[in-house]
Every structure is written in C-alpha cells, then in structure tokens.
Scaffold this active site. Structure first.
Site, PDB file in Angstrom:
ATOM      1  N   GLU A 177      34.844 -41.832  62.061  1.00 17.16           N
ATOM      2  CA  GLU A 177      35.845 -40.762  62.185  1.00 17.16           C
ATOM      3  C   GLU A 177      36.964 -40.875  61.152  1.00 17.16           C
ATOM      4  OE1 GLU A 177      37.126 -40.790  66.252  1.00 17.16           O
ATOM      5  OE2 GLU A 177      35.311 -39.829  66.978  1.00 17.16           O
ATOM      6  N   GLU A 228      28.723 -38.129  68.889  1.00 22.46           N
ATOM      7  CA  GLU A 228      29.392 -38.508  70.134  1.00 22.46           C
ATOM      8  C   GLU A 228      29.587 -37.236  70.956  1.00 22.46           C
ATOM      9  OE1 GLU A 228      32.989 -40.745  69.447  1.00 22.46           O
ATOM     10  OE2 GLU A 228      32.063 -42.018  67.928  1.00 22.46           O
TER      11      GLU A 228
END
Lengths: 635, 635, 635
Positions: B144, B316
């Site tokens: 991320e 995710e």
C-alpha cells in the site's frame, strides 16, 4: 462530626495591612478552613536558596489568631522562573515534541529527576518550618495534578524512565515484552529496552499495547512524585495530607495516589464543567447553563469518597462565574448553597470556596470569589453564610454505605481512549451515563476502586466497560450477593491489551456469554431494542446459553443473564439504560423512584436529601421544590 | 480463465503447530492464493545481516503442501527498529517539519538513499531464496504505497532529490524554471537549483507551480522505489509481480507505477471507505453503512483493470468490521459475497480476503478475518465458501471493452488540490460523480490512462477536470468516433500550471469555446439550470460560437457543443449531471437504463451482472433482487 | 479636488514590448494613478549589490509618457531568495516555534536587525534614484503590513527586542513590571528583564498582561519599521508617502503608523472579505455573496479617512473574482462601480483597481484584473470607464464632518482578543455591529482615534468596548456636547490589564454605574430585553444610581444613563442595538432614517449618496434603486 466551610486565600496577593481584616471577615462568615501557599514559591524563594518565610509566618499567624485552620499547600505546581535556568529540560513535552515552557503553571515533567529533587527540597523546607505549627491543620500536595493535560510528557526524561519502568515490568526480558505486545505484527520487535521509544510521532497509530503501557507508566510517575512529598511531610507533621484532584481528569490513577493521602479533595466547578467536560447535548447545556449538570458533581463526590476511603472534601467550590470555560455564566441564585449541601449530603467533611477575593490581575482575574475585587461581598458570600448558619442549626449528616455500587477503573479509561473503536466512545462517559440512569431512578450510589474484592452489603454492582477484568475480581463478583451488570467491553482485553482467545471475552464464571463480533456505529444509526430504547455507537454480537433479557427489534441478543449476573453488549441510550437498570435493580430488590427532570436525591443513614437542579420549581413527592431548592426528609 | 479466491496470512503471528491445519482449512474453504511475508522483516532479519529464512521456508512449504499458491511480499513497508539506528534520518518529514518515526509502519522516506539501498538488499535476498520456489506463484512489492499519507516527505533527502529532479526537468536552466513558474511574481526567483526549497512552511501559499512540481517529483520517487524492487525480482523469478494499491490514494501515479508490474491489485474496504473517503452525505453514509458506496469499489475495479492492462486482483477484501474508520459496522449479510462477485464481474482474476484469522494483538486487533481470534469461522467464511462453490459451478466471466470511457489523470488530481479555487473541490470527487451518473444510467465503463491516444471502440468518452490537456490528446479525442465530454476545468493549465493565454482555455480543436471568467461558489448557492438541476460550487463564464446545450435559468451558457464534442463549464449536481450525460449518451447512441436506488449493473461479453447494494429488496426488470442480491443474466 | 482612478501594474510580469500599449489603454480608460514596483526586488537586485534600475526607469517613462502618475512601492514585502542566505534567521516565527520561510511573501520578522537594515538600504537606493523623478507622484512603503498574520513573531530577535522595549516601559525596574502584571499570581515573577520570554508555548494561558504587552510591542515594531522607510524617502522626495493597509487587520496600530504618512490607503476586497472576515451569518453570506457586506467597506473608508487625517485612497479595489477566499464568486454587475462611488462618497481621493491584467501564473493567477490574461477587457473595465466618465461629468464630492463618531482603539482589540471572556467575542465585531446599527438608521459616521480629546461638532459619540479608558479621555467625553454611549467593557482594565478596584469599572465622571459582575453566555442563551431585542454572549450586572434606560425582561439593569452619558453592560443583538442607538440618537437630536435592507446612505456637505447593496431593486424615499444602484441627491 462537624461539617465545615472554608476558602482559598492568597495573602501574597494582597497588602499585609488587610490580612487581619480578611481573617476577621472569614471568621465572621462562618468559615473554618483557609487553604494557602500553593502558588507562592517565588515569594518563598525569590532566588535559589534565599528563603523568605517571614511573610508566610505572619499570614498563618493572622489567620490562626482568628481561630481559622490553615491548609498549607506545597508550591510545586508553580516553580519560579529561575528553576527553568537550573533545569532547562525540566518541561513536559507535547505529543508533537514541543516543550511546554515557563509562563503559566504546571510547567514540569514528572519524570525529570532534577525537578523531582527540587520539589522534595522545597517540601522538606516547608515541612520543617510548619510541621509543628499549631495553625497548620492540614496539608495539600502540589495543585491539581493533571490539570492542563500535564500527566503525559514525551520528554527525554520520560523516555528514559519509561524504559526502566518497562524493564521492571518484564523482568528485563525484552522478548516477553515483544510477545505480550504482539510486536511481530508490523516488525515492531525490539532487541532491548533501550530501543523502545515513546508512542508519539508514528506514521499511523502505534501499538495500543505500547500506548496503554505508557499511560500506566505516566500515572505511576505522578503517584511517585506525590508520594515523595507525602513521605517528607509525614516526617515532620501529624496533620492530614490531601491533594485537590480536578474534575474529569483521568490521566492518572486517583485511587493509587490516594492511598498515600489521608484526605481526598477535589475542585468542583459545575458551570465550567458543563461547558467543557460533561459531554452534554446543546439542549442540556442551555437548560443547565446556570446550574451545572445534575449528576456530574455527585459522581465526583462519590468517587472521591472512595479515593479518600471515606475522608474527602471539596477543596475548591465555584462561587460565581469562572474564567476558563468557553462561556462563563453566573450561577442561578441558590446554586452555591445547593452545591455545598449536595457535597455534605454525599459525605464531604468540608467545602472550601475558591477563592476568597477575586484577583484583579493575571490569568484568573475573571474568576469570581466570595468577595469582589473591591472587597465588597459577591453574591456567593450570602449563600455561604446561609449554609454556615444551617450547619450550625441542623443535625449532622450521617453517611451510610449505599446499596448500589459502580466500579470505576482508571486503567479502563486509558484502554478505551487507546482504542475507542468508534469515534467519541469514552469509558468515563459510559460510567457517567450509567450513573445518571441510576440517579434518574432515585438511587444512592457508591463508587468503588477496581481492586475491591469484598462487596458485602451491596445489592447491585455495575462494572461496565472495564476492559481488563482480573480473574479474582470476576470471581469475587460472581460470589457476591449482589446483582452484577457487566458490559459493554467488560473483560475485552488481557493485561497487555490483547483480546483473550481461549475463550473469547468476557469469560465470566457462571455466565455463558461470548462476544462473537464487535461493531461501532455512526451516532445516527440507533439499533432499536424490543420494548423501547436503542443501542447507539457500539454493539456486540453475543453468543451463549444464558437467558436473553434484551434484544434488538430484529431479535439479536443484546443482554444475557444467568444467576445474578447480566452482561449487556451494547452502548444503550438513556431509555434503554433506564430499562436495563430497572430490570437488574428490580431483581436486586431495590426500590426505584423515577425522579422529575433535574431533581436528584441522596439517602444517608437517617434522611433523604432532595435537590432541584432545574431552573423551575418542581412538584415532587416531598412537596414543591423551588429552583435550586434543597430539602432534608428524615427517614 | 479460472477466477480464484485467496487470503492474506501471517504465519509469523501464529504457532508453527497450527500452520498445517490452517493450510488445510484454507484449501477446504476453496482458496487458491495465500499472500504472506509483507510485514515480516524483523522475523527475517532480527539483527542486521542475521537472516532467518527457515521459518518462511517451512511456512511456504506448509501452504504449498496443500496446493496453495503463495504471493510473497517484500517486507519493505515495515523496516525493523535497527534500521532506524543505521539510518537515523530515513523517516519521512511532515509539512510541519516533524519526522515520522518508528512504531507503526511505512516509516521511510522514498528519497532516502540509504533506505533505498536496504530495500533493494532485502528484496534481492528474498528473490534469490524464493525466486525459483515452486509454490511462490506471484510477488508483491512493499504494501500500500501512499497509505497513511506517506508519499510526500519534506525531508532533507527529498529536497536534495527534488533539486536534481528539477534540474533534469529544465535541462539545468534555472531561468527556464523561473520563467515557467512565473517566479518574478513575488520576487521568488532562484539563481540556481540549489536555492530551491520544498513548498512547505511558507508565510502564505507557495507558488502553485512549485507545489505541482513537487507533487510530480514525489510520485516519481515512488515509481523509482518500486521499479528497483521489480528489476531485482525479475532477475530471479518468472512469477508475476504485483503491488496492492489502496483506495482513493492519488498521491502517486498508479498508471506509471503499474507499467512495471504484471498485475495490479488493490485493497477494497467498502465500509471503511464509506466513512472515510467516499465523500458521501450523512444520509448516504447512514443508508449504506453496512454495504458501502454502490460505486466506489466499481470505480476502483475499473481503474485497476486499466492500471494492470487487463490483469488485476483484489488483494485485500474486507470480510467484516475493520478497525480504522471513525465507525466500524459489520457488513450486511451477503455483502462479502456481493463484493466478491462484483470484482469478478469487473474482471478481477482473484479476490483475496484480508485476513485469514483476526489477530488478537497490536494495531489491527479489531479487524475481522475469515476466522475469529479463537479460530472459529467468522461470518465471512461461509460467504467466501459460497462464492467458491459458485465459481466452480458457473461459467467464467467474459470481460469485454466497455462502450463508455473516463480518462483518469493523477496529475489533474494534484493540480486541483494545488489550487482547488473553491473550498472542497476535488478532481477525484468530480470523476466519482461522473462515474456515479453513468452507473445510475446503467452504463458499463472503462477507465483509461491519460496517455491513451487510441479510442477505437468507444462511443462516449468523458474527460472532465483534466486541467492539463496535451495537444496530442485533444487531437486524438477530436479525431475519435466517440462523443467527448469535457469540463469543467479541462485544459485550464499548461504543463507548468500557468493559464494558457493565446487562446484562453480550453482551446479545443473543433469546438469554439472560451472560458472568459471563473468563479467558485458557496455550496448553499446553487445556480439553477434551465430544465432542471444546478451548477454548484464552481461555474465558468463561457464564450464561443458553439451551440449552447445547457444554460442557467438566467440564460448564461453552461455547456456548448459542436460536432461530437461538448464542453461543460460547471460542476453540476446529480440531476444536472444525469441530464448532461443523458444528452451526450443519446447522441452517442447508447442505451440508457435508469437504475433503481442502490442497484447497479455490469455488462460483460456474454451477460449482465445485477447487484443490489441497498438494504431492501428491489424490484427490477430482471425480477426481485434481495438485499445484497447478485444476478447474472445472459445476453 | 479632482477624484481620480488608477490601477496596480507589474511591468516586470509582461514583455517590455507591450508596456507602451498598456499605458495608452490605461490612459484611454480614464486612469490617473499607476502603482508599481512593490514586489520587484529580485528584478531590481537579482544578486546582492547588483542593481538593475534600467527596466524600472523605462517602465516609469512608458507610463509617464502617457501622463500617468506613478505610485512607487518599496519592495520590502518580498525580499529575494539570496536575502535568506545572508540572514538565515530573518524569518518570523509562529506561536508553535516554526520559522515562516521563503517561497511566498512577507517572510521577515519586524524585529530582525539585519533585515531592517536591508530594508533601509533598498529604500534608500530607490529613493535616491526616483526621489526627483517627475512621474513618481507618490510612494508606498512595503505592502499590506500584517497580511497573512505577519505582525506577531516569536523569534529570538523579537524576544531580545521585547525585553528592551519592556525595560524602557518600566524604566528598567523589574519589580514595577512584576507589580503591574500581578506576576506573584502563579510565581511568575522575574528577577530581570532578561528572564522574560515570549508569551507562547506555555502550559496553560500566559498572563494576559504579558500577552497584551507583547501585542503592543509587536505593533510598535511595525511602526518603527515603516518610519525608517518614510524618513529615508522624505530625505529624497517631496511626493506624498502612503501605505496600503488591509481590511480587518488589527494587529498593529494603524493610527500610530499613519502619523508618519501623508496618505492612508487600503485594499478593498468586498467579496473576499465577506467570506473570510466579516463574520456574517450563512444567510447574509449567501444574500451578499456577489455584493459584499453593505457596511464593512464603509467602516474601513471612515477608519482610513481618520488614519490619513482626511487624505486617503483605496489602493487596491477588487474588480472581479479573487483567488484567496474559501469561495470566490464574481461580483454582481454594477458593484465595481458602486464600490468605487462609495469610496468617493466617503472622501477617497483615488480608487485604484487591482490589478491591470490578470496574471496567468503564480499564486494569484485566479485573481481577476481589469484585463483578462489574454488582454481582453474583463467586465470590470467597462464599469471603471463608466466611473471615469461620471467623474468628469459630475460635481466633486464635498466631504464634511459627520454628526456621529465612533472611537476605534487598536489596543482595545488586542485586549479583547487577549481575554475575550466568552468564545468568539471580538472588539472589532462589536464596533462593526455598532457601525451597522448606525447605518441601518441612516447615519453618516466618522471614526476617531482613541487619542481624540476635542469632540467639537459631534452630536453623538460611541465608545463601546474600549477596555482601557484613560482619564483624560473620560473627562473630554464627559465635557463634550455630545451624547456618549459606553459599554460593554468600556474602562474595564487599567493600562496593564488589571481590573481597577477603587472604584470598579467603568468609573465614569458624572455617571454612577458600577460593573458588579460579568458573565459570558452561550450564543443560544439570549437574555430578552424589555421592549424587544436581547443581550447575547456577554452581560454585566450593573449597579448605580443612574437612570435605568434598558433592562432585561426580568428587571435587571442593562443600560444606565445620566446627563448625556449612557453605559450599556450587554452585547446587544441587532434589534436591541437599534433600539439603544435610537434612544441615544434621539436624545442627541439626530434624524433617524430606517434604511431598507441593503440600502445605505452617506451624507456629504452638499448631497446624500444612496447605494443599493442588495441584488434586488429597492423602493426608497428617493425612488427606485436598481441592484447595485447609486444615486446622488442634492441637499
């Protein structure tokens, strides 16, 4: 015993010529206690080592000459300017890394060893000089620990002390800390205690275990600071030692600190608190702007009665507008009397008004006193004199154990603030809302420390939100004769802020309930309960074989019950909480009495006090109560 | 192809004894992909140079033994504590000048050369060891990028790199920079690149050209950081390389970074996003609190399909309440399945749930998983297993080019945030609102990178708010067969954030329209449009000979049109945008289908997917859709 | 005299080839004054000591060739980048301790001696070169002192200077300072002036006496900085010297600074101000979004007429949308003309539009000019030309002393902000509300400096909120022929921010009234007045023998009156203030004229100007006024 009144006085602010007259007026007003000295360090020691006790000798003498009893404060909340030169790094440091410097008060870091020693030095000098003074009848350490957010400091001194504290907690085993905190989570493992920093200035939130440990450490630093003063005073004086706690300050464990004191005192500013820390709605703030919240002070009275193990005072009582809230209205006429009597009804030994005369200078020049700055009586003076007369005329208040208790756990407050899960959720607020619901039902309440194990005599005990429930406490509560109400979040974490997994929380003996899932909710998303009321903000999904006593309108369990234990998995609104508490209280055989808006009662061994906190006259079962009315009804 | 499921797993969090059982349960649940390793640096290298691969070897083996396929993450998002000692200045620095230190994650500055080298070193070691491992079937770089606002750093390292970057941009000619930025404006001229600082801590706002250049530089630093890892992995492995982007993070150019990857993945947290970054009204937040915004995820799916040039995953997927939003509700039953199918309908190759088992410790202990902390199935598990079964039973999704495209330009987002002109105006929000309007009209959409020049096959292309429109793009759009919708602010700036003056914007070939003046408006001042709807917040005064197709109720031109090109000079509300898009879409020959509230569709080559994002059953043309309902209708 | 128009021009921004054409267009538009040079330091001195006057010589010549008159600005608001290298500590420092660096403008600390000398050096060089230039007909020092919150600096330089300033104030007697400030309050006593720090970064609020002294010092530093430039220019030029003040900036004493100037000018941005600093309600902001507040500019006109002792200009007049407010709408057609005429009606000698041509680059690229960035006329151009034509055609405005005056005291603004007592209370706002009430009643007003002692000719004088009322002022007002209106808070503090105690405030000669107690109130708690209106936010409890002229609905005195003096102890809402002012004005024999919403008048010696600030046509006693309408009615 004789309940007494007092005031806070600053002889150093006024010409010595008027001290005697002030003392005579205090006496005439019916006051007993005069607290002095707590901000006077620069007058006592204008230059390091150059002590000037003479003025304080004479001030004490002037007060004593009138038979007034002095509470003498150690001046450590306001170290003089020269201290900053001797200890340039003595200041607490903000979370942003900024030192909080000289120029107001409380400008020190509890972990700074140099200042710690200075605080002991001045305390020793003061105790040596006044320990045997016949007029010094009580002591106060420092002033309002924690006020202005001063417990937590991100200083180098704090970091050093925190590392040592942790090493002691974990017997020097860094791997034990890594394991307990789950530091492998984001590769946060340490190789030694010296690698541990303070939990500020991280990119995103730090490990909550790290944060909670730092909160506990920070509290312990306050306790140690205070204990050092207490030990020194005790070596020179037999007078009782107190500290004046401040409302809704939960950054250190008041119970732990209180263990070193003879008397717990607190500073009660109902109108300032309403604006600033009650958490009331705008409507409530408007309705009670001149009276203060009807429960906030009472909760603190009960709390400090516990902290003081029965001996407690109001050391500073608001007498008029204060200077520090966003808005500072004048009290409704009669409220100063009401506040005073309410404290006595809850068992206060003394109530002291802050302050004698409004200072015309410096930070608090807009803070009212018993006297105006021109020495005329301010409106509170007459109300204080009324109470003094009433005290003389009436029978003494006879305190008694309450039938209902709430466990109050500072550690739980830190845990909630470490991880509120939903914006705005706070343990203190949860306790306050439970306390309010009990008071709306006419109950008289004790607050208990979390270490309590003997619950004899209680019919009902509330332990909501106590995130870490030690096994012995669970067992003691299960064994007690009382109805016990848990939740939400009771027992949700182990001692190092992990979720217990075998089994999941709350793992209560005798009550089969498991928190299967937790959610926090927008405040505008109430989850309606069957029968009325709603869960708001926080709701757990409960499993278990216990009896469902509350459920959502869609049939999900919200509270379960077995034996005398009930667990509620939601943060309930007022209607829901009233119903839940009524259910448990009825099982406990308590008599419920629905209070009219703004009316509250407190029962002692011999009578029931009635107070009208509203601005309107209210009809009650004991007759019409005028605004700010107080009534004593014998049992 | 076969669409697959997966999960994110942290063997280092759990006792090795349960790895095999975990793997067996994953297999039984129908999962294919297991992402591991991305936060494990301190376990891999507890002390500099002391590598511990054995546990990871065994973890991969345990997963591989069940036939599971591993996605191996480089652990560079969480450098261990010792790294901070080796590189004390490795941290990013806030705009206020504060280093963002150790204690959570993403604690590094992309411009720090020392850490850059360390990230290459650990990547190389990992790639050497696992590049040929048969179970490692894909890679992930870091984790991320940009999360927690970590792209932009005001460090010394960034300043040094920025100067070099600028010198390269301007061929070492400082006068060229001064001229391009208009630095004479307030005597801001530089004599050399070494005089240029970072655009923070100025008295009032810095030169927007300076800010935008710094944003571009900051993005390039992320791309370079990632590219270094990709090149190392490629030298040792043929498995595809991915990165997991995070929702609504626009601080670096995902397209540019994506050019170095085989697969784009993103992390989809619909409920967290709704609270935190959708920009929804309180009413929408309440109505969709348990479902998430009906368009936000779809927009990202389409975006990452473009970033991955067709190959993309959800790495995710939220399976239950998360821990990080202001409020963290549980999903409506069925939403985990809906989210998964929606991703497949948009072409995802795989959807991985985050995480396998809820961790009972550290920062994310309140983040649900497929398993509860006590290893029981959490509610999402059954929904995941349902999808696995459905995937096995049904025909594969057949992606197809959409008839409608939106150009998405990260540079435009930086430009708008550099100078929003009106409080709260954001490019991403503008794109989202256009995307929503298209979806309300039943459209299936492609997102295109701003470098696109071939628009074959599209019937309608939207390029709102793209503040710098390169000439070749203008020409390609003008030449295309599609209806093109521009504005507001399309083409408003040149490449260095100046207003083009000869002629004024937008200067579109074939569409005579000039933005004569620009105003931003209070949100409570809607400017009504003839025929319904309004401009809100932003409105341009347009001149030109093109046909006026929208105008205010007072007759001022709001949109002009010539040939197949339309320019709209206002930020329209939903009603206005629906009408504008209907106008252009009809001209494009698109079939419009008004969707019921909360219902959305996605068309593939062979079928139309229908999704009900609302919490109520909805009657549609394909029958009743239950809450969280999914329906596939063959064409 | 001849009222004139002008503009602000930046020849350094444009190719030299168009200067002549620009000058010709300026002339043709009817402009007289062209302000130049004030941000051009890096063009004048690109490298220290390397002066480049040639371009400025030619620019002035190009303008002068058209008969235009140049206002030449010293460039000290924008020191070049090299200055920061010569004086690395020249920057102002925020309250949080952060230097405010290079990259925009106003990046200097007024107390920095090195920069002070540099500012004198460039001023001297400029004055030497252009002091005798026939086209340079006026000067401007620096630009908008105080803009971007730049008066107050917590730098080391400021600390050093503040200590010296204090030592001078107290004749080197530190005990006098300790006494005057009440420093014994929290042991804040100093042993020498060198111990005094700046009043930032304290734990809780610093001593208000400390804060107020620092505010006064900070103001004096600005005055000294300006005076140095004035003295240098005067040595070389006979042209008048001006400075362009900015709206609602009260951080330094404009009167004191103005004493050194021949002409006061100010920068009038009605629409930006409305969004940003008027303090209007959302409804008013919406209603006047395209017109600006109907009184805010007029108040400033009257203020700067006083600052300039009659000679004043608008140096920067908003001509279209600006770039810096939260929202930046375009003016209603006609408002540029209205604003210009309103300034003339209030006595402005000149009105200059900011700016000639909208710059397409740098910070203000969204700020409209008379020309668009492509050199076409912007809408304001025609309105400016209309005014030019009207000026030529009509008789000159004949200023006259107004019958009503308001005392405006910068020191009072600092005192209120030092201790507002209730959140949001501001002296400037109090003055604005009184000014508005007077204008709603059709009054023409003068603003007077607090040093005024001769009030001849005034029928009514308002001195609300002037917290320190020197005795000579009280006496002069008591002696005057005018009705005088005091309060709230008039005379509430002595010269060092203590409450006078013998007697309590306001202690007015001839008016027996005592402020017995003060309270601040939540904004949602209006205290109704008998007869209409309410006190809001702030209310004093008044005692005294004077006649009660206003009281609350419960009978508490709100305003008392004796002779020609009235004291009002509450902050009244609009209705209350209208009534109070009507009462006093009637006693003063003033003619009241209730203005329709949005309509305002200004009376000169020979006529009454009528202005319609509303967006609708309004019927008035002088006929229908169109939106933005202006009417001159001869007396």
């Amino acid at each position: 015993m004789k309940r007494t009144l007092g005031t806070c006085y600053y002889p150093e602010h006024w010409p010595e010529e008027i001290w005697a007259e002030d003392a005579a007026r205090m006496k005439a007003a019916g006051l007993t206690w005069i607290r002095i000295g707590e901000f006077s360090w620069s007058k006592l020691e204008p230059t390091p080592g150059d002590l000037h006790w003479d003025w304080l000798d004479r001030a004490i003498e002037a007060l004593g000459a009138q038979g007034l009893r002095v509470v003498l404060g150690t001046p450590t909340a306001t170290p003089p300017r020269w201290m900053a030169e001797r200890h340039p790094d003595m200041f607490a440091v903000t979370a942003e890394g900024q030192p909080r410097g000289f120029g107001s008060r409380r400008h020190y870091c509890f972990s700074h060893k140099g200042y710690f020693a200075e605080s002991q030095r001045i305390t020793r000098l003061m105790a040596e000089r006044y320990g045997a003074n016949p007029h010094v009848a009580a002591w106060q350490t420092d002033n309002e620990y924690g006020c202005h957010d001063t417990v937590i400091s991100y200083s180098d001194a704090a970091q050093t002390a925190f590392r040592a504290w942790l090493a002691e907690q974990f017997d020097g085993e860094i791997d034990a800390l890594n394991e307990a905190w789950g530091n492998m989570f984001w590769s946060m493992e340490y190789r030694s205690f010296d690698e541990i920093g303070l939990p500020n200035l991280t990119v995103t939130e730090p490990n909550p275990a790290h944060v909670l440990a730092f909160r506990r450490f920070s509290s312990d630093q306050v306790v140690a600071f205070n204990r050092a003063q207490v030990e020194i005073i005790k070596a020179h004086s037999t007078a009782p030692i107190s500290h004046n706690y401040m409302g809704r300050i939960t950054d250190f464990d008041h119970f732990k600190l209180g263990e070193d004191l003879e008397i717990a005192t607190w500073d009660s500013y109902p109108l300032g608190f309403l604006e600033d820390r009650v958490g009331a709605s705008p409507e409530e703030q408007r309705a009670y702007a001149r009276q203060g919240d009807p429960d906030f002070q009472a909760l603190h009275h009960d709390l400090y009665r516990a902290v003081g193990r029965g001996r407690w005072w109001v050391m500073e009582q608001q007498p008029g507008p204060v200077n520090w809230a966003p808005y500072n209205p004048a009290p409704l006429p009669g409220m100063v009397r009401l506040w005073t009597w309410e404290a006595f009804a809850h068992g206060a030994e003394a109530v002291c008004y802050f302050r004698w005369r409004q200072a015309p200078f410096a930070q608090e020049q807009m803070h009212a006193g018993l006297l105006r700055p021109d020495s005329q009586d301010a409106p509170a003076m007459q109300e204080a004199m009324d109470v003094a007369a009433e005290l003389g005329a009436a029978a003494d208040v006879q305190p008694a154990q309450a039938p209902v208790a709430i466990l109050f756990d500072y550690d739980a407050d830190w845990a909630w603030s470490t991880q509120p899960h939903g914006a705005g959720l706070s343990y203190f607020q949860l306790i306050l809302e439970h306390y309010k619901a009990l008071r709306r039902a006419g109950q008289t309440i004790d607050i208990l420390p979390p270490e309590t194990r003997d619950f004899t005599g209680y019919k009902m005990i509330l332990a909501p939100g106590m995130m870490h429930l030690p096994e012995p406490l669970k067992e003691a509560l299960a064994r007690s004769e009382a109805e016990v109400l848990y939740g939400p979040r009771s027992g949700a974490r182990d001692g190092h802020f992990s979720i217990p997994t075998s089994p999941l929380p709350p793992a209560l003996p005798g009550l089969d309930v498991t928190v299967a899932r937790v959610e926090s909710l927008r405040p505008d998303m109430p989850i309606a309960l069957k029968g009325g009321g709603a869960a708001r903000g926080y709701l757990e999904e409960l499993e278990g074989t216990a009896e469902v006593v509350f459920e959502t309108s869609e049939g999900a369990a919200v509270a379960l019950r077995a034996g005398r234990q009930t667990y509620c998995g939601g943060w309930l609104d007022a209607e829901g909480l009233d119903r839940l508490i009524a259910t448990v209280a009825q099982a406990a055989g308590l008599e419920l009495r629905q209070m009219p808006e703004g009316v509250r009662t407190r029962r002692t061994a011999t009578e029931v006090f009635w107070f009208n906190h509203s601005a309107e006259p209210v009809e009650t079962e004991v007759g019409l109560l005028p605004p700010a009315g107080v009534k004593r009804i014998a049992l």
